[in-house]
Structure formats: structure tokens, C-alpha cells
Design a protein around this motif. Structure first.
Motif, PDB file in Angstrom:
ATOM      1  N   UNK A   1     -16.358   3.180  19.684  1.00  0.00           N
ATOM      2  CA  UNK A   1     -15.201   2.384  19.268  1.00  0.00           C
ATOM      3  C   UNK A   1     -15.641   1.381  18.214  1.00  0.00           C
ATOM      4  N   UNK A   2     -14.664   0.893  17.467  1.00  0.00           N
ATOM      5  CA  UNK A   2     -14.964   0.143  16.250  1.00  0.00           C
ATOM      6  C   UNK A   2     -14.087  -1.103  16.167  1.00  0.00           C
ATOM      7  N   UNK A   3     -14.716  -2.232  15.944  1.00  0.00           N
ATOM      8  CA  UNK A   3     -13.992  -3.490  15.719  1.00  0.00           C
ATOM      9  C   UNK A   3     -14.253  -3.886  14.265  1.00  0.00           C
ATOM     10  N   UNK A   4     -13.283  -3.679  13.373  1.00  0.00           N
ATOM     11  CA  UNK A   4     -13.550  -3.948  11.958  1.00  0.00           C
ATOM     12  C   UNK A   4     -13.587  -5.444  11.650  1.00  0.00           C
ATOM     13  N   UNK A   5     -14.164  -5.749  10.517  1.00  0.00           N
ATOM     14  CA  UNK A   5     -14.292  -7.144  10.070  1.00  0.00           C
ATOM     15  C   UNK A   5     -12.916  -7.796   9.929  1.00  0.00           C
ATOM     16  N   UNK A   6     -11.929  -6.958   9.531  1.00  0.00           N
ATOM     17  CA  UNK A   6     -10.580  -7.481   9.290  1.00  0.00           C
ATOM     18  C   UNK A   6      -9.746  -7.540  10.570  1.00  0.00           C
ATOM     19  N   UNK A   7     -10.341  -7.210  11.692  1.00  0.00           N
ATOM     20  CA  UNK A   7      -9.691  -7.169  13.007  1.00  0.00           C
ATOM     21  C   UNK A   7      -8.704  -6.010  13.117  1.00  0.00           C
ATOM     22  N   UNK A   8      -7.804  -5.907  12.123  1.00  0.00           N
ATOM     23  CA  UNK A   8      -6.880  -4.771  12.062  1.00  0.00           C
ATOM     24  C   UNK A   8      -6.089  -4.556  13.347  1.00  0.00           C
ATOM     25  N   UNK A   9      -5.620  -5.643  13.945  1.00  0.00           N
ATOM     26  CA  UNK A   9      -4.684  -5.462  15.060  1.00  0.00           C
ATOM     27  C   UNK A   9      -3.344  -5.018  14.465  1.00  0.00           C
ATOM     28  N   UNK A  10      -2.544  -4.346  15.254  1.00  0.00           N
ATOM     29  CA  UNK A  10      -1.243  -3.892  14.760  1.00  0.00           C
ATOM     30  C   UNK A  10      -0.240  -5.036  14.974  1.00  0.00           C
ATOM     31  N   UNK A  11       0.076  -5.715  13.883  1.00  0.00           N
ATOM     32  CA  UNK A  11       0.848  -6.962  13.975  1.00  0.00           C
ATOM     33  C   UNK A  11       2.240  -6.780  14.561  1.00  0.00           C
ATOM     34  N   UNK A  12       2.880  -5.647  14.262  1.00  0.00           N
ATOM     35  CA  UNK A  12       4.249  -5.427  14.742  1.00  0.00           C
ATOM     36  C   UNK A  12       4.292  -4.957  16.196  1.00  0.00           C
ATOM     37  N   UNK A  13       3.139  -4.608  16.740  1.00  0.00           N
ATOM     38  CA  UNK A  13       3.083  -4.171  18.140  1.00  0.00           C
ATOM     39  C   UNK A  13       2.683  -5.363  19.009  1.00  0.00           C
ATOM     40  N   UNK A  14       3.163  -5.369  20.241  1.00  0.00           N
ATOM     41  CA  UNK A  14       2.785  -6.450  21.150  1.00  0.00           C
ATOM     42  C   UNK A  14       1.321  -6.277  21.563  1.00  0.00           C
ATOM     43  N   UNK A  15       0.791  -7.323  22.197  1.00  0.00           N
ATOM     44  CA  UNK A  15      -0.575  -7.241  22.739  1.00  0.00           C
ATOM     45  C   UNK A  15      -0.655  -6.060  23.704  1.00  0.00           C
ATOM     46  N   UNK A  16       0.354  -5.935  24.564  1.00  0.00           N
ATOM     47  CA  UNK A  16       0.385  -4.837  25.544  1.00  0.00           C
ATOM     48  C   UNK A  16       0.380  -3.488  24.833  1.00  0.00           C
ATOM     49  N   UNK A  17       1.180  -3.378  23.775  1.00  0.00           N
ATOM     50  CA  UNK A  17       1.272  -2.097  23.054  1.00  0.00           C
ATOM     51  C   UNK A  17      -0.036  -1.775  22.324  1.00  0.00           C
ATOM     52  N   UNK A  18      -0.671  -2.809  21.762  1.00  0.00           N
ATOM     53  CA  UNK A  18      -1.961  -2.586  21.106  1.00  0.00           C
ATOM     54  C   UNK A  18      -2.971  -2.006  22.091  1.00  0.00           C
ATOM     55  N   UNK A  19      -2.978  -2.545  23.297  1.00  0.00           N
ATOM     56  CA  UNK A  19      -3.955  -2.080  24.285  1.00  0.00           C
ATOM     57  C   UNK A  19      -3.553  -0.717  24.856  1.00  0.00           C
ATOM     58  N   UNK A  20      -2.249  -0.514  24.984  1.00  0.00           N
ATOM     59  CA  UNK A  20      -1.764   0.781  25.484  1.00  0.00           C
ATOM     60  C   UNK A  20      -2.150   1.900  24.517  1.00  0.00           C
ATOM     61  N   UNK A  21      -2.082   1.574  23.230  1.00  0.00           N
ATOM     62  CA  UNK A  21      -2.432   2.569  22.218  1.00  0.00           C
ATOM     63  C   UNK A  21      -3.933   2.871  22.240  1.00  0.00           C
ATOM     64  N   UNK A  22      -4.717   1.828  22.487  1.00  0.00           N
ATOM     65  CA  UNK A  22      -6.175   2.011  22.479  1.00  0.00           C
ATOM     66  C   UNK A  22      -6.657   2.777  23.712  1.00  0.00           C
TER      67      UNK A  22
END
Lengths: 339, 241
Positions: B83-104
Motif C-alpha cells: 500500500x502507498x501513502x503519497x506525499x500529496x496525501x491524495x484523500x478523496x475530498x468528496x468522499x466521507x472519511x468512512x467512504x475513503x476507508x470503505x474504498x481502501x
């Protein structure tokens, strides 16, 4: 344990502010138009007609905005799916003429549903081939995309001439969908009501898929940052093909509705409306389905109101609307966050 | 000594006309936290992106768990357990925290025990569970980005400058999080400019310069040798604290 229920928290949370301002443009424009039109009955009729037109444009535009958002692909050939969908539906209605010309609304709707299904399946398949043959070699190259997809549109239109002939076709509405329902002095055309129902159903389905399914999450995330979605282990290319096929099928559906709305059909039906479609997706914010929905309603309202009040500027009115909106919000009404 | 989990041998990467990686040789031991240090422009981020398949190596070998991954597509590399954590973080801004984690979480809904473990070192994620990631602060976005990388057990985690631009308090919670990750025996390759952070966590260290690895060793050796620090990094770790 595999439950994902939201964890409890006792600390106060900051308030979220939904951006309602763009939504106010719809009632704002309607209220501004009322004194210019001068007659309430005409104003209501024009507004309902605009909603119907807006829904049809939304159906045609929704796939295009996702295709651009997800893979940064500028598809100027989108109009081909609109035209081909309408022509396939015309052909499908031929053997169903008994049902389509019957006085039974049920049979009329059944004939129309079959024709729409045929149009959507045909344009979905065409979209799959279009993506493989025309789009895939030019990923990431905008100029080539514009040139080759415009070429694809020209080829598609010429193929329509070869298969269906170059003359204008009549696309008559079934008897059950002709005429209007009267509410006092206000006449609501039946087909326009059907168009509103279809448009709302498409929007609701898209909203449901995008917000409540993992595929929808992937599409929304992919629109925002394709690279990161791939780094999470998902193949965005496959997702894109699916979205492209679905978008093409929706364009086909929009094409059938648009042809029935105009009651005539030419090979250039897609090219005629594609400018409005592009204005809608730019106004809405590229990649934003909600913005596309709102943009389609605004564009249709502007077209209908100016067509009635200032017919000479009707053609330019939507360009003006786009300019004004982009001056206010350069990324569109509901811009999609990009990395 | 056991075989390294990740091994790069003579890796070259070109970006357009620029020759960024010029023969990188790097071994990441299994179960350890390896820090990749170096000046800006040395090629650290390019190394991580090349491992992840986001840029293709033009020459050389990238082996993960004994298997060549240099020619694979990014999704296949991710599916192999990285897994990869980029320098730019690249979280999905339009998705909720829950959705970001659900996708991962690729294998179904996120496991609640795992979530609780993550909330233990990143409580802000619990607080903002239903909020769009776009409203989070920079530090909270970084927490989400790291949480996304560890929402399911992975064999190797690549992390690019997780402390960049963060407040000291957030950096402390990052140190705590990485210590937790180390306890779970996860192998980590960490690119970092914050030497205090690197020193607190690193087991082994590699130093890059001009697209090559110029030093390999333990963090203890580098920490103890001020002259080596000065030679490799321009100034010593002590001067950065």
C-alpha cells in the motif's frame, strides 16, 4: 467482527455547510422571467417545458460528464450515440407499429420501452466498440481526442445515411402520449411529463449507484484521483469502459426522447444538441452529476424563456449563461475536487 | 540474514527526457522500518512511485517477496500486498472519511476491530467519520491517508513524507501510529525529511543522492556518526533538532 456502524462520539462536531447557492439559480431565473413573460399560464407552461427539455439534456449529458471526469477524455463523438439511439429506436418501432399506434396507453408505453431498450443496448454496444477502437489509442492526448472523436462522429453520421437513408424521418408520438393534461388554464403536454419522470428516474438511479454502492464510490473517487484509485488496487480502465458503455446507452436513451420530442429525426440530431450538452457539463462542473443535472435545467430554462421573450437572442443566450456562470464560478457550479 | 522483502537492483527511471533514478540498489528487510533519506530532488519520491508502478522503470529489477513486479500495472502491485501513502496525501475530498476507508478495504467492509485499533492512534478519524475528507485539516488528511493504507493488513507500506507541513502535536501522533504499525510487524519504507521523526522510528536507513543510493546501514550507525551525517546529508541530525 465486521460491522462498520459509525462509531459513537461525544465531542461536538463542526457544522457542515452544503453549498445551496447554485440551487437558487433555478427559482431565481424563473422569478426573473415571470414579469418578462407577463402571463402566468404561459410562464408555467414554459417552465414545465423547460424542465422536460432539461431532463432530456441531462440524460444525454450525464454519461459525458462522468467520462470526462473519470478519464479526462474529451469525447466530441458523443452526439453519435444520441443519433444512433434514436435511429435504432425508430427501426424497433417499425414492427411494433400496432402497439405504438394503438389507443391503449399501456401498449404505447410498452412499444416505447422496447424501442428505448433497443436503442440503449445498441448504443451501449457501439460505445464499447468506440472506446476500444477510437478512444483507447488516444488516452491522455486531448488534441488527438478532439480530432479523432469528431472524425468518429462524422463517420457515424455517414453510416446513418447509408443504413437509414439521408432523408428526414418522422418519429411520431404514440397516440397515448399526444395532447396535454389541463390544470385550469395550464396545459401540460403528456410527453413532457413522461420526459420529466424519465429524467428524474435516471438521476435518482445515478445518485443511488454513485452514493450507495462500491462501484459508485469507485467512480466518484476515480473522477477525483484516478491514480490513487489504482494505487488502492482497482483497475480504473475497466471501470471506465463500464462508465463509457453506460454513458453511451444513456445518450441513446436521451436521443430517443429528444427525437420523440422533436417528432422528426435526421442524422445530425446529435450534432445539433451536442453544443447544449457541452454547455451543460461545463456549467455544472466537469465530472459532477449533480452539477450536470442543475446545469441542464438552467440551460433549458434559459432556452425556453429567451425563445419566447427575445427569440433573436435565443441561440446566444446559453453561451451568455455559461459566460456568466464561469465568471462567478470558473470551475462550474459544483466543481469536482481534483488532486 | 533473511531475504529482503523488497529489493531494487540497478533501477533506472526516466520521466520524459529526465533521467531521475540512475541505478538504484535498495534492500528493505522484512518486518523493519527502513527510512529513505536524501536532499530534495535526490529521487526518493520517484523511487516509491517506481516501486508502485506509477512510473515504469526503464531498466533494472524490482522484486517483492521474491517476485518481479517491475513490469506490473499499479493495481496488480497493490493487490500483491503493497500500500502507498503519497506525499500529496491524495484523500478523496468528496468522499466521507468512512467512504475513503470503505474504498481502501478491498475485501469487504472494514473490520471493526481494525478500525478501533486505528482510532486508538488517530481519534480524529472517529470524530469526523461521516464528514467529507475535504473538510479535514492537513494533519487529519494525513491521518486518513495512513489509515487508508493500513485498513487491511498489508505486507509492505510505502509512505512518502508523512510529516511534511504538520504541526508538532500531529507529528507526535504520527510517531505513535508508526510505532503501533511496527509492533504489528508490518514492513515499512518511509521517505522522510524530518530527521527527528526518522531517527525515532527507523531500523535501517538508506541515503539517496542524484538518483542513486549512496549509503545503506542501520539508523543507530548513522545517528552515532556525526561525520557520516554531515558527509551524506550536508548537516548532522543534531542540527535539525
Amino acid at each position: 467482527m465486521t460491522t462498520t456502524a459509525a462509531p459513537a462520539t461525544t465531542e461536538p462536531l463542526p457544522k457542515l455547510h452544503y453549498d445551496y447557492l447554485p440551487l437558487l439559480l433555478v427559482p431565481g431565473m424563473a422569478i426573473l422571467a415571470l414579469p418578462l413573460i407577463g402571463n402566468t399560464t404561459t410562464w408555467i407552461t414554459l417552465t414545465i417545458a423547460a424542465l422536460a427539455m432539461g431532463m432530456m439534456i441531462f440524460v444525454m449529458a450525464s454519461g459525458l460528464t462522468l467520462v470526462f471526469g473519470l478519464m479526462d477524455v474529451l469525447n466530441f463523438g458523443h452526439g453519435a450515440f444520441i443519433a444512433v439511439g434514436a435511429y435504432i429506436a425508430l427501426s424497433a418501432l417499425g414492427p411494433l407499429s400496432g402497439w405504438a399506434s394503438s389507443d391503449s396507453l399501456t401498449l404505447n408505453l410498452a412499444a416505447l420501452a422496447i424501442a428505448i431498450a433497443a436503442g440503449m443496448i445498441g448504443t451501449g454496444a457501439l460505445g464499447w466498440a468506440f472506446e476500444r477502437i477510437i478512444i483507447r489509442p488516444v488516452y491522455g492526448q486531448h488534441l488527438k481526442q478532439i480530432l479523432i472523436t469528431t472524425g468518429g462522429l462524422i463517420v457515424a453520421e455517414q453510416m446513418i445515411h447509408v443504413i437509414w437513408g439521408g432523408d428526414q424521418k418522422a418519429m411520431a408520438l404514440p397516440p397515448g402520449l399526444r395532447g396535454a393534461i389541463l390544470f385550469g388554464d395550464v396545459a401540460l403536454e403528456k410527453f413532457r411529463l413522461l420526459a420529466v419522470i424519465v429524467g428524474l428516474a435516471v438521476y435518482a438511479t445515478m445518485a443511488l449507484v454513485l452514493n450507495r454502492t462500491k462501484i459508485g464510490l469507485l467512480i466518484r473517487a476515480g473522477v477525483e484521483n484516478q491514480e490513487m484509485v489504482e494505487a488502492l488496487g482497482y483497475r480504473v480502465r475497466r471501470l471506465f469502459v463500464g462508465v463509457f458503455v453506460a454513458g453511451s446507452a444513456l445518450a441513446g436513451l436521451g436521443g430517443v426522447m429528444w427525437a420523440l420530442y422533436r417528432e422528426t429525426l435526421t442524422a445530425g440530431i446529435g450534432s445539433d444538441v451536442i453544443v447544449l450538452v457541452f454547455i451543460v457539463i461545463i456549467i455544472g462542473g466537469l465530472g459532477s452529476v449533480g452539477g450536470c443535472f442543475l446545469g441542464a435545467i438552467l440551460v433549458a430554462m434559459m432556452a425556453n424563456y429567451t425563445g419566447y421573450v427575445f427569440p433573436k437572442v435565443a441561440l446566444a443566450s446559453n453561451i451568455l449563461l455559461m459566460v456568466l456562470i464561469l465568471l462567478w464560478r470558473p470551475q462550474g457550479l459544483y466543481p469536482v475536487a481534483k488532486r | 540474514m533473511s531475504t529482503p522483502l523488497l529489493q531494487l537492483e540497478g533501477v533506472h527511471t526516466h520521466i520524459g527526457q529526465y533521467h531521475i533514478l540512475q541505478g538504484v540498489d535498495l534492500a528493505v528487510p522484512r518486518g523493519a522500518l527502513t527510512v529513505l533519506l536524501g536532499r530534495n530532488g535526490a529521487g526518493k519520491t520517484t523511487t516509491l512511485r517506481t516501486i508502485m508502478g506509477l512510473w515504469k522503470p526503464s531498466k533494472g529489477r524490482v522484486a517483492f517477496d521474491g517476485r518481479e513486479i517491475g513490469g506490473l500495472q499499479t493495481p496488480d502491485i497493490a493487490l500483491s500486498g503493497i500500500s502507498y501513502v503519497p506525499e500529496t496525501m491524495s484523500v478523496f475530498s468528496d468522499l466521507t472519511v468512512a467512504e475513503n476507508l470503505r474504498l481502501a478495504a478491498r475485501h469487504g467492509p472494514p473490520d471493526q476491530a481494525r478500525l478501533d485499533w486505528i482510532f486508538g492512534f488517530f481519534p480524529a478519524l472517529q470524530k469526523f467519520w461521516q464528514f467529507p475528507a475535504g473538510v479535514l485539516s492537513g494533519g487529519q488528511k494525513q491521518m486518513l491517508s495512513v489509515a487508508r493504507a493500513v485498513i487491511e493488513p498489508r505486507t509492505l507500506i510505502l509512505i512518502d513524507e508523512p510529516t511534511k507541513g504538520l504541526a508538532p502535536a500531529i507529528i507526535e501522533s504520527m510517531i505513535h501510529a508508526f510505532q503501533e504499525l511496527k509492533r504489528s510487524n508490518t514492513t515499512i519504507l518511509l521517505v522522510e525529511q524530518n530527521f527527528r521523526f526518522a531517527q525515532a522510528l527507523g531500523d535501517t536507513v538508506a541515503v539517496m543522492d542524484d538518483g542513486r543510493i549512496v549509503h545503506n546501514g542501520t539508523m543507530a550507525e548513522l545517528t552515532a556518526d556525526t561525520a557520516l551525517q554531515t558527509r551524506l546529508l550536508g548537516l548532522s541530525l543534531g542540527e535539525h533538532q
